[in-house]
Design a protein around this motif. Structure first.
Motif, PDB file in Angstrom:
ATOM      1  N   PHE A 121     -45.567 -22.848  96.749  1.00 30.63           N
ATOM      2  CA  PHE A 121     -44.212 -23.128  97.227  1.00 30.63           C
ATOM      3  C   PHE A 121     -43.121 -22.500  96.361  1.00 30.63           C
ATOM      4  CE2 PHE A 121     -46.379 -26.616  99.525  1.00 30.63           C
ATOM      5  CZ  PHE A 121     -45.921 -26.314 100.797  1.00 30.63           C
ATOM      6  N   SER A 122     -43.503 -21.907  95.245  1.00 26.20           N
ATOM      7  CA  SER A 122     -42.539 -21.239  94.373  1.00 26.20           C
ATOM      8  C   SER A 122     -42.319 -19.817  94.886  1.00 26.20           C
ATOM      9  CB  SER A 122     -43.063 -21.211  92.940  1.00 26.20           C
ATOM     10  OG  SER A 122     -42.146 -20.547  92.109  1.00 26.20           O
ATOM     11  N   SER A 123     -41.575 -19.729  95.973  1.00 33.84           N
ATOM     12  CA  SER A 123     -41.332 -18.447  96.630  1.00 33.84           C
ATOM     13  C   SER A 123     -39.946 -18.477  97.258  1.00 33.84           C
ATOM     14  CB  SER A 123     -42.387 -18.211  97.708  1.00 33.84           C
ATOM     15  OG  SER A 123     -42.075 -17.097  98.490  1.00 33.84           O
ATOM     16  N   GLU A 124     -39.316 -17.331  97.278  1.00 31.72           N
ATOM     17  CA  GLU A 124     -37.972 -17.234  97.853  1.00 31.72           C
ATOM     18  C   GLU A 124     -37.941 -17.611  99.328  1.00 31.72           C
ATOM     19  OE1 GLU A 124     -36.155 -13.461  97.093  1.00 31.72           O
ATOM     20  OE2 GLU A 124     -36.494 -13.611  94.938  1.00 31.72           O
ATOM     21  N   GLY A 149     -47.730 -25.900  93.652  1.00 34.32           N
ATOM     22  CA  GLY A 149     -46.455 -25.507  93.054  1.00 34.32           C
ATOM     23  C   GLY A 149     -46.255 -24.009  93.065  1.00 34.32           C
ATOM     24  N   GLU A 150     -47.314 -23.270  92.777  1.00 35.60           N
ATOM     25  CA  GLU A 150     -47.218 -21.806  92.796  1.00 35.60           C
ATOM     26  C   GLU A 150     -47.028 -21.306  94.223  1.00 35.60           C
ATOM     27  OE1 GLU A 150     -49.915 -17.873  91.740  1.00 35.60           O
ATOM     28  OE2 GLU A 150     -50.486 -19.802  90.876  1.00 35.60           O
ATOM     29  N   CYS A 177     -54.811 -23.448  99.745  1.00 36.24           N
ATOM     30  CA  CYS A 177     -54.449 -23.135  98.356  1.00 36.24           C
ATOM     31  C   CYS A 177     -55.651 -23.308  97.438  1.00 36.24           C
ATOM     32  CB  CYS A 177     -53.287 -24.015  97.902  1.00 36.24           C
ATOM     33  SG  CYS A 177     -51.701 -23.512  98.575  1.00 36.24           S
ATOM     34  N   ARG A 230     -45.930 -17.025 104.011  1.00 31.50           N
ATOM     35  CA  ARG A 230     -46.387 -17.055 102.619  1.00 31.50           C
ATOM     36  C   ARG A 230     -47.890 -16.791 102.547  1.00 31.50           C
ATOM     37  NH1 ARG A 230     -46.312 -15.968  97.500  1.00 31.50           N
ATOM     38  NH2 ARG A 230     -46.603 -17.703  96.078  1.00 31.50           N
ATOM     39  N   ASP A 290     -36.986 -21.126  99.413  1.00 25.95           N
ATOM     40  CA  ASP A 290     -35.625 -21.349  98.917  1.00 25.95           C
ATOM     41  C   ASP A 290     -34.579 -20.992  99.959  1.00 25.95           C
ATOM     42  OD1 ASP A 290     -36.721 -22.117  96.508  1.00 25.95           O
ATOM     43  OD2 ASP A 290     -36.435 -20.163  95.560  1.00 25.95           O
TER      44      ASP A 290
END
Length: 80
Positions: free
Chosen positions: A67-70, A64-65, A56, A10, A73
């Motif tokens: 970790f907001s990644s495919e 939050g942004e 970050c 990431r 997931d």
């Protein structure tokens, strides 16, 4: 893929998007370049949340942004 590899991937993705080298990320985050290179090193097994938060902050990105990644997931369950 494990969590540490996902975190490293990431950060690589974000740095590539922003055309930023690991040294620049380290400078912006107020950490040593060796901390960033260690986190990116595939042979290293762990990364701390404290380092993730600092990086970050250097990117001016909320956790939050980040970790907001495919990539996160798609991680397999750790407890089997």
């Amino acid at each position: 893929m494990n969590v540490k590899d996902a975190v490293a991937n990431r950060f690589r993705e974000i740095c590539n998007e922003r055309r930023m080298k690991p040294n620049e990320l380290a400078n912006r985050a107020g950490v040593t370049p060796s901390s960033v290179y260690s986190m990116l090193d595939p042979s290293r097994k762990e990364v701390t949340l404290n380092l993730i938060k600092k990086l970050c902050d250097g990117l001016e990105m909320p956790l939050g942004e980040f970790f907001s990644s495919e990539v996160f997931d798609a991680l397999e369950q750790e407890i089997k």
